[in-house]
Design a protein around this motif. Structure first.
Motif: not given
Ligand code: SME
Length: 137
Positions: A18, A25, A28, A71, A108, A110, A122-123, A126, A129-130
């Motif tokens: 990332l 970013y 991270v 978030n 996470i 960043i 991005d939200e 991510l 990713v989470c």
């Protein structure tokens, strides 16, 4: 143990990918709930070392996400009063919770040196990713 080491290697690889591929970013890392204590503990990360290895629930952006389960996108960290500064170069921050079986077990985090860089893209990215990270914990 071996399994924890492998898990941390994977999390560190995610941080590196990332940080290397997304120019805005700049730090991270992962924070995880620390046992049954009401605090977060720093996990694998890439970027400047931070003094904030332990963050009590409710404190800073990270601590707030530990209790809100939502978030938190901060366009301008200077405008936040409940914020823990790690580096004076940081302008913005995004924290996305990680859920395992519906429980918020960590996040996470960043930091960006660019003002107001984070979008809904991005939200969504991510969150994905989470969700992947949740499967390897
Ligand atoms: N800024 C965070 C603290 C963690 S550092 O960004 C690595 C916060 O306010 O919770």
């Amino acid at each position: 143990n071996q399994k924890e080491a492998t898990k941390d290697d994977k999390l560190l690889s995610i941080c590196k990918l990332l940080e290397e591929h997304i120019t805005y970013y700049n730090w991270v890392g992962f924070y995880f709930k620390n046992g049954d204590k009401n605090e977060l503990k720093l996990g694998p990360y890439v970027g400047d070392p931070t003094d904030h290895v332990i963050i009590p629930f409710g404190k800073g952006i990270c601590g707030q996400v530990a209790v809100s389960n939502e978030n938190f996108v901060v366009a301008d960290v200077a405008a936040q009063d409940n914020y823990i500064a790690c580096s004076i170069t940081v302008k913005a921050e995004i924290v996305i919770p990680i859920f395992v079986n519906g429980e918020n077990i960590g996040q996470i985090d960043i930091d960006s040196n660019t003002p107001d860089p984070f979008t809904e893209e991005d939200e969504r990215f991510l969150e994905f990713v989470c969700a992947q990270v949740a499967t390897l914990l």
